[in-house]
Design an enzyme around this catalytic site. Sequence first.
Site, PDB file in Angstrom:
ATOM      1  N   THR A  40      36.708 116.862  27.645  1.00 20.27           N
ATOM      2  CA  THR A  40      35.709 116.760  27.335  1.00 20.27           C
ATOM      3  C   THR A  40      34.785 116.948  28.804  1.00 20.27           C
ATOM      4  N   ILE A  64      42.533 112.262  20.472  1.00 18.70           N
ATOM      5  CA  ILE A  64      43.217 111.107  20.210  1.00 18.70           C
ATOM      6  C   ILE A  64      42.895 110.816  18.554  1.00 18.70           C
ATOM      7  N   PHE A  85      43.642 105.410  27.979  1.00 21.43           N
ATOM      8  CA  PHE A  85      42.213 105.696  28.687  1.00 21.43           C
ATOM      9  C   PHE A  85      41.193 106.295  28.132  1.00 21.43           C
ATOM     10  N   ALA A  87      38.337 108.035  26.462  1.00 18.07           N
ATOM     11  CA  ALA A  87      36.956 107.353  26.061  1.00 18.07           C
ATOM     12  C   ALA A  87      35.966 108.102  26.188  1.00 18.07           C
ATOM     13  N   SER A  89      32.754 107.429  28.322  1.00 20.75           N
ATOM     14  CA  SER A  89      32.590 106.316  29.163  1.00 20.75           C
ATOM     15  C   SER A  89      31.210 106.041  29.969  1.00 20.75           C
ATOM     16  N   THR A 133      36.957  97.483  29.525  1.00 22.75           N
ATOM     17  CA  THR A 133      35.871  97.334  30.542  1.00 22.75           C
ATOM     18  C   THR A 133      35.187  95.918  30.630  1.00 22.75           C
ATOM     19  N   ASP A 134      34.528  95.304  31.509  1.00 28.71           N
ATOM     20  CA  ASP A 134      34.081  94.032  31.750  1.00 28.71           C
ATOM     21  C   ASP A 134      32.500  94.070  30.626  1.00 28.71           C
ATOM     22  N   GLU A 135      32.088  95.464  30.655  1.00 25.70           N
ATOM     23  CA  GLU A 135      30.816  95.495  29.775  1.00 25.70           C
ATOM     24  C   GLU A 135      30.752  94.742  28.351  1.00 25.70           C
ATOM     25  N   TYR A 158      27.638 102.249  24.195  1.00 29.47           N
ATOM     26  CA  TYR A 158      29.185 102.221  24.780  1.00 29.47           C
ATOM     27  C   TYR A 158      29.886 101.082  24.999  1.00 29.47           C
ATOM     28  N   LYS A 162      33.450 100.118  22.727  1.00 25.77           N
ATOM     29  CA  LYS A 162      34.720  99.447  23.508  1.00 25.77           C
ATOM     30  C   LYS A 162      35.119  98.137  22.949  1.00 25.77           C
ATOM     31  N   ASN A 257      22.678  97.042  43.141  1.00 26.27           N
ATOM     32  CA  ASN A 257      22.838  98.763  43.267  1.00 26.27           C
ATOM     33  C   ASN A 257      21.917  99.121  44.322  1.00 26.27           C
ATOM     34  N   ARG A 289      17.137 101.941  32.962  1.00 25.09           N
ATOM     35  CA  ARG A 289      17.707 102.271  31.777  1.00 25.09           C
ATOM     36  C   ARG A 289      17.329 101.358  30.544  1.00 25.09           C
ATOM     37  N   HIS A 292      19.323  97.819  30.057  1.00 24.73           N
ATOM     38  CA  HIS A 292      20.050  97.725  31.290  1.00 24.73           C
ATOM     39  C   HIS A 292      20.450  96.345  31.735  1.00 24.73           C
TER      40      HIS A 292
HETATM   41  P1  NAD Z   1      36.057 109.386  32.119  1.00 27.81           P
HETATM   42  O1  NAD Z   1      35.107 109.704  31.332  1.00 27.81           O
HETATM   43  O2  NAD Z   1      36.021 109.898  33.448  1.00 27.81           O
HETATM   44  O3  NAD Z   1      37.359 110.109  31.315  1.00 27.81           O
HETATM   45  C1  NAD Z   1      37.499 110.093  30.304  1.00 27.81           C
HETATM   46  C2  NAD Z   1      38.684 111.111  29.657  1.00 27.81           C
HETATM   47  O4  NAD Z   1      38.893 110.919  28.283  1.00 27.81           O
HETATM   48  C3  NAD Z   1      38.290 112.368  30.021  1.00 27.81           C
HETATM   49  O5  NAD Z   1      39.516 113.107  30.513  1.00 27.81           O
HETATM   50  C4  NAD Z   1      38.070 112.961  28.632  1.00 27.81           C
HETATM   51  O6  NAD Z   1      38.361 114.481  28.418  1.00 27.81           O
HETATM   52  C5  NAD Z   1      38.881 112.320  27.612  1.00 27.81           C
HETATM   53  N1  NAD Z   1      38.589 111.957  26.254  1.00 27.81           N
HETATM   54  C6  NAD Z   1      37.428 111.859  25.854  1.00 27.81           C
HETATM   55  N2  NAD Z   1      37.235 111.808  24.442  1.00 27.81           N
HETATM   56  C7  NAD Z   1      38.772 112.321  23.975  1.00 27.81           C
HETATM   57  C8  NAD Z   1      39.172 112.406  22.762  1.00 27.81           C
HETATM   58  N3  NAD Z   1      38.472 112.158  21.777  1.00 27.81           N
HETATM   59  N4  NAD Z   1      40.548 112.961  22.844  1.00 27.81           N
HETATM   60  C9  NAD Z   1      41.153 112.884  24.004  1.00 27.81           C
HETATM   61  N5  NAD Z   1      40.657 112.758  25.515  1.00 27.81           N
HETATM   62  C10 NAD Z   1      39.566 112.396  25.132  1.00 27.81           C
HETATM   63  O7  NAD Z   1      36.367 107.908  31.964  1.00 27.81           O
HETATM   64  P2  NAD Z   1      36.939 106.897  32.902  1.00 27.81           P
HETATM   65  O8  NAD Z   1      35.870 106.238  33.994  1.00 27.81           O
HETATM   66  O9  NAD Z   1      38.099 107.428  33.922  1.00 27.81           O
HETATM   67  O10 NAD Z   1      37.354 105.580  32.240  1.00 27.81           O
HETATM   68  C11 NAD Z   1      38.750 105.355  31.733  1.00 27.81           C
HETATM   69  C12 NAD Z   1      38.731 104.228  30.583  1.00 27.81           C
HETATM   70  O11 NAD Z   1      38.597 103.205  31.451  1.00 27.81           O
HETATM   71  C13 NAD Z   1      37.728 104.289  29.601  1.00 27.81           C
HETATM   72  O12 NAD Z   1      38.425 103.886  28.419  1.00 27.81           O
HETATM   73  C14 NAD Z   1      36.672 103.226  30.177  1.00 27.81           C
HETATM   74  O13 NAD Z   1      36.163 102.674  29.059  1.00 27.81           O
HETATM   75  C15 NAD Z   1      37.429 102.359  30.958  1.00 27.81           C
HETATM   76  N6  NAD Z   1      36.861 101.755  32.219  1.00 27.81           N
HETATM   77  C16 NAD Z   1      36.028 102.360  33.012  1.00 27.81           C
HETATM   78  C17 NAD Z   1      35.692 101.762  34.186  1.00 27.81           C
HETATM   79  C18 NAD Z   1      34.693 102.588  35.139  1.00 27.81           C
HETATM   80  O14 NAD Z   1      34.318 102.208  36.139  1.00 27.81           O
HETATM   81  N7  NAD Z   1      35.079 104.043  35.159  1.00 27.81           N
HETATM   82  C19 NAD Z   1      35.688 100.601  34.144  1.00 27.81           C
HETATM   83  C20 NAD Z   1      36.398  99.743  33.554  1.00 27.81           C
HETATM   84  C21 NAD Z   1      36.937 100.404  32.214  1.00 27.81           C
HETATM   85  O1  TDX Z   2      21.383 107.308  38.875  1.00 29.12           O
HETATM   86  C1  TDX Z   2      21.752 105.957  38.684  1.00 29.12           C
HETATM   87  N1  TDX Z   2      21.064 105.077  39.011  1.00 29.12           N
HETATM   88  C2  TDX Z   2      21.066 103.872  39.067  1.00 29.12           C
HETATM   89  O2  TDX Z   2      20.420 102.907  39.325  1.00 29.12           O
HETATM   90  C3  TDX Z   2      22.887 105.573  37.813  1.00 29.12           C
HETATM   91  C4  TDX Z   2      23.896 106.496  37.144  1.00 29.12           C
HETATM   92  C5  TDX Z   2      23.306 104.513  37.688  1.00 29.12           C
HETATM   93  N2  TDX Z   2      22.369 103.373  38.391  1.00 29.12           N
HETATM   94  C6  TDX Z   2      22.757 101.760  38.160  1.00 29.12           C
HETATM   95  C7  TDX Z   2      22.940 101.287  36.595  1.00 29.12           C
HETATM   96  C8  TDX Z   2      24.012 100.528  36.907  1.00 29.12           C
HETATM   97  O3  TDX Z   2      23.329  99.180  37.269  1.00 29.12           O
HETATM   98  O4  TDX Z   2      23.897 101.770  38.924  1.00 29.12           O
HETATM   99  C9  TDX Z   2      24.814 100.887  38.113  1.00 29.12           C
HETATM  100  C10 TDX Z   2      26.178 101.596  37.963  1.00 29.12           C
HETATM  101  O5  TDX Z   2      25.693 102.616  37.054  1.00 29.12           O
HETATM  102  P1  TDX Z   2      26.873 103.703  36.250  1.00 29.12           P
HETATM  103  O6  TDX Z   2      27.570 104.164  37.528  1.00 29.12           O
HETATM  104  O7  TDX Z   2      26.425 104.331  35.229  1.00 29.12           O
HETATM  105  O8  TDX Z   2      27.978 102.546  35.681  1.00 29.12           O
HETATM  106  P2  TDX Z   2      27.833 101.364  34.697  1.00 29.12           P
HETATM  107  O9  TDX Z   2      26.629 101.448  33.815  1.00 29.12           O
HETATM  108  O10 TDX Z   2      27.674  99.893  35.499  1.00 29.12           O
HETATM  109  O11 TDX Z   2      29.325 101.515  34.047  1.00 29.12           O
HETATM  110  C11 TDX Z   2      30.559 101.726  34.584  1.00 29.12           C
HETATM  111  O12 TDX Z   2      31.280 100.511  34.670  1.00 29.12           O
HETATM  112  C12 TDX Z   2      31.695  99.777  33.672  1.00 29.12           C
HETATM  113  C13 TDX Z   2      31.096 102.809  34.052  1.00 29.12           C
HETATM  114  O13 TDX Z   2      30.447 103.898  33.903  1.00 29.12           O
HETATM  115  C14 TDX Z   2      31.755 102.269  32.568  1.00 29.12           C
HETATM  116  O14 TDX Z   2      32.702 103.380  32.087  1.00 29.12           O
HETATM  117  C15 TDX Z   2      32.797 101.141  32.905  1.00 29.12           C
HETATM  118  O15 TDX Z   2      33.129 100.478  31.641  1.00 29.12           O
END
Ligand code: NAD
Ligand code: TDX
Length: 352
Positions: A40, A64, A85, A87, A89, A133-135, A158, A162, A257, A289, A292
């Site tokens: 994606t 998936i 992984f 999702a 996200s 995720t913690d969310e 989201y 999850k 933030n 947001r 939020h």
């Molecule tokens: P990301 O959005 O960077 O990557 C998601 C990946 O999944 C991408 O490569 C996308 O192409 C793939 N994907 C999406 N839909 C799909 C489908 N239907 N089939 C196959 N592949 C698909 O996400 P991330 O930040 O790497 O997060 C990975 C996992 O960790 C997620 O499950 C997310 O909920 C969890 N997570 C993320 C964070 C964070 O801070 N980023 C924190 C805690 C948990």
């Molecule tokens: O432009 C911005 N300005 C801003 O103030 C963006 C993109 C975010 N924010 C704020 C929103 C949140 O309080 O910053 C904080 C972090 O935002 P994001 O990077 O969008 O993350 P968050 O919403 O906290 O979620 C992330 O952490 C948990 C990941 O996207 C999730 O996939 C994960 O599960």
Amino acid sequence: MHQPRSVLVTGGAGFIGSNFLLALVPRYPKVQFVNLDLLTYAGNLLNLQSIEDAPNYTFVHGDIADADLVRQLFDEHRFDTVVHFAAESHVDRSILDPLAFVRTNVVGTATLLEAARQAWGDRDDVRFHHVSTDEVFGSLGDTGAFDEATPYDPRSPYSASKAGSDHLARAYHHTYGLPVTISNCSNNYGPFQFPEKLVPLVIRNAAAGEPLPVYGRGKNTRDWLHVADHVDALDLILREGQTGETYAIGGRAERRNIEVVETLADLVDEHLGRAPGTARDLITFVTDRPGHDWRYAMDPAKIERTLNWRPAHSFEAGLRETVGWYLDNAEWLDAVADASYRDYYATQYDAR
Ligand code: NAD
Ligand code: TDX
């Protein structure tokens, strides 16, 4: 102790999945890794260039939620381990298009669990690890922290999707005895994160002289963990975690933030040799947001105590290294921030 031999990694072209593969494919040369990713907007094979020719790594382009494809992959590769992984996200995108999140996060996870159940029967030498995720725990006030016993209270499309996927993973363990583990991690930062998320977005915009959007008054708090520390926690859970258990992962690094944005702005100025304060002038408070969540904080005492996990990066050193990575890899940022990214980004700002 579980010893993976053939591992299905879903979403391995995304941020955390690619960091996982970049670390584990060379770390375990006798283990076969198959990466199933739909590519994606968030997935990019550029992330995986350094392992694409490794003999123990295979990429499969697919969904998936495609039950036939997933079943065929289980038949062909005889997986004994799944690390899930994949999702949708990004919270802001879930507000714009919630059904995409239900499809991938809920239906996609159910499809994988069902394929694993069909392929594995009552085997106990296999593992399905679900990355979450913690969310899912909702929003904290000014004190306290989430842990494994915190009741679920998701508040965005989201986090609700999850939470649904976590419940399904747990249900497959309780109902069918599927050897499932679950982890709930706090906000990750580090290399290869798509620049819709706060850290890479602010670095990119600060370098380009574009506004640094801060939602509301910037007082919301997140708990930050370097992605390499998350990957090491997952590696430990896969091998030494107990099936049926959940692990809360976090770096004990809570920041408002606005503090994160100011620190990133200063680090970008420093790295580019610009006058201090140049990037701080770009900070722009924008409409909040919807819904939020106020504050997240994780208590990782269980994984520290039972698996002896400790993060190796302090937030300050990790953030400095991360700013250096993005500024040194400007071509990666240009490649992923393509036309679809610019369309999304424009929509975000029209909405405010
Ligand atoms: P990301 O959005 O960077 O990557 C998601 C990946 O999944 C991408 O490569 C996308 O192409 C793939 N994907 C999406 N839909 C799909 C489908 N239907 N089939 C196959 N592949 C698909 O996400 P991330 O930040 O790497 O997060 C990975 C996992 O960790 C997620 O499950 C997310 O909920 C969890 N997570 C993320 C964070 C964070 O801070 N980023 C924190 C805690 C948990
Ligand atoms: O432009 C911005 N300005 C801003 O103030 C963006 C993109 C975010 N924010 C704020 C929103 C949140 O309080 O910053 C904080 C972090 O935002 P994001 O990077 O969008 O993350 P968050 O919403 O906290 O979620 C992330 O952490 C948990 C990941 O996207 C999730 O996939 C994960 O599960």
